[in-house]
Design an enzyme around this catalytic site. Structure first.
Site, PDB file in Angstrom:
ATOM      1  CE  LYS A 254       6.163  -8.611  -2.322  1.00 46.39           C
ATOM      2  NZ  LYS A 254       7.359  -8.996  -1.701  1.00 46.39           N
ATOM      3  CB  THR A 255       7.103  -4.218  -8.093  1.00 50.88           C
ATOM      4  OG1 THR A 255       6.735  -3.982  -6.921  1.00 50.88           O
ATOM      5  CG2 THR A 255       6.589  -2.990  -8.940  1.00 50.88           C
TER       6      THR A 255
ATOM      7  CG  ASP B  96       3.726  -3.262  -3.474  1.00 48.77           C
ATOM      8  OD1 ASP B  96       3.563  -4.218  -3.067  1.00 48.77           O
ATOM      9  OD2 ASP B  96       4.650  -2.443  -3.099  1.00 48.77           O
TER      10      ASP B  96
ATOM     11  CB  THR C 105       5.436  -8.734   2.877  1.00 49.00           C
ATOM     12  OG1 THR C 105       4.687  -7.626   3.670  1.00 49.00           O
ATOM     13  CG2 THR C 105       6.418  -7.871   2.093  1.00 49.00           C
TER      14      THR C 105
ATOM     15  NE  ARG D  73      13.720  -2.925  -3.340  1.00 47.04           N
ATOM     16  CZ  ARG D  73      12.429  -3.355  -2.775  1.00 47.04           C
ATOM     17  NH1 ARG D  73      12.158  -3.549  -1.542  1.00 47.04           N
ATOM     18  NH2 ARG D  73      11.390  -3.321  -3.542  1.00 47.04           N
TER      19      ARG D  73
END
Ligand code: ADE
Length: 392
Positions: free
Chosen positions: A120-121, A165, A214, A273
């Protein structure tokens, strides 16, 4: 009104009232040094532990960012063209970018949601880069007082992107300041206290807010409705993760073959990740026990050693599935019961463990509860009888 992407199912199932699994963690503090631009290093605050601290399966497979992973950022694709996967999302964003550019207007506010670790970032930073905009990054728990968010807002220039975030964790006062800021580019400041208090408004430049969460269902509707687009990030397909691992290997000058990359990808829970984290541990193993090259055999041996299951299941996934079989004949079982017998937080089960188990077809959600599938039974070494006694 917000356009909710058609893939969006979770948005219709608000999860208000549940204790956030994440809320139990230490809140992140304000990022030091304002601003962070998209092409600059974006680092999370706090003491950075050694990146190579020993890790086992359970740690390696956690999708949340580990502040010790300084390198994660340098591996991030900077542009959407470099970005692998999320094809539909990139297509939508390409249109949004082209239209805003043609009109010479800033982007509309955007909300990204989905499980942790999916990028997302990274997408937000790439969007800002594509627009030639500056990228300011913060996280909701760091915006404790109205002053924190005001500090960001008053500095923003036309077209700048402010990324928040964990936006579902915004304090109420901060959130309320954002409403006029997002809608009318206006900051309402209260001067004085009590009866003599009055509100004065400050004009803001036309900026773009990108929120990430999330838990889209935990956002209040006034906040959700102020985003022009709400987009979900999906788990990655194995072949996309293979490409990501090969790209990382190239950036880190590591010799790897496609089968080695596939072995890492298969165990990465659909999450870049995790793929990059596993890659680095396999690279260590190849260097110490082999000649540095990552083949399928080397990757498999390394990941066995680190207790990473062939499908990327960790100890808790296996415990959830095993209990479903051993205590409930395979299900159906309600979430709260699963939480009680495993000792896990229901929200963590629902948001961290279940999405991946559902994605790989090991678990099904039915109206009567969770049910294990024959594929999961085979994976766990049970004889998959069809149908199981409690399935009829
Ligand atoms: N590294 C992490 N995520 C990535 C992605 N989606 N594409 C390319 N490299 C990545």
């Amino acid at each position: 009104m917000a356009i909710i992407s058609s893939q969006d199912a979770d948005a219709e199932h608000p999860k208000e009232g549940r204790k956030a699994g994440k809320a139990a963690r230490e809140p992140l503090k304000s990022n030091p040094g304002f601003p962070h631009q998209s092409n600059q290093s974006i680092s999370l605050p706090g003491e950075l532990a050694e990146e190579n601290a020993p890790k086992t399966g359970a740690d390696l497979l956690q999708p949340e960012a580990d502040p010790a992973e300084k390198q994660e950022e340098s591996l991030r694709p900077r542009t959407l063209a470099e970005y692998i996967g999320q094809t539909e999302l990139k297509e939508v964003l390409a249109i949004v970018i082209a239209a805003a550019r043609a009109r010479q207007e800033p982007l509309d506010h955007l909300l990204f949601y989905g499980p942790p670790g999916l990028g997302k970032t990274t997408v937000a930073a790439a969007l800002a880069a594509e627009m030639g905009s500056r990228f300011y990054m913060t996280t909701a728990p760091a915006l404790e007082s109205p002053r924190d968010i005001a500090g960001y807002l008053v500095r923003l220039k036309r077209g700048d992107v402010l990324f928040i975030d964990e936006i579902h964790r915004l304090p109420k006062v901060t959130e309320e300041l954002l409403y006029p800021a997002m809608e009318d580019f206006r900051l309402d400041i209260t001067l004085g206290k009590g009866r003599s208090a009055r509100i004065t408004s400050l004009a803001l430049e036309r900026f773009t807010l990108i929120g990430a969460t999330t838990r889209v269902g935990a956002l209040t509707s006034p906040l959700r409705d102020r985003f022009g687009q709400i987009q979900r990030l999906r788990f990655y397909e194995p072949d996309e993760l293979v490409q990501i691992v090969l790209r990382t290997a190239r950036l880190l000058n590591t010799s790897i073959d496609p089968e080695g990359a596939a072995e890492i990808a298969r165990r990465s829970r659909g999450t870049p990740r995790i793929a990059n984290r596993l890659f680095k541990r396999v690279r260590d193993y190849a260097q110490v026990r082999g000649d540095g090259h990552i083949s399928q055999a080397v990757a498999a041996a390394a990941l066995e050693l680190f207790h990473v299951d062939p499908m990327g299941l960790d100890w808790t996934d296996r415990k959830l599935l095993t209990l479903l079989v051993e205590q409930f004949g395979g299900g159906p079982v309600g979430l709260e019961t699963m939480a009680a017998v495993t000792g896990e937080d229901p929200q963590t089960i629902e948001e961290v463990y279940e999405p991946y188990l559902l994605q790989i077809g090991y678990l099904q959600r039915t109206a009567r509860g969770r049910v294990i599938t024959p594929a999961a039974l085979r994976h766990l070494g049970y004889e998959a009888q069809s149908p199981l006694p409690l399935w009829s």
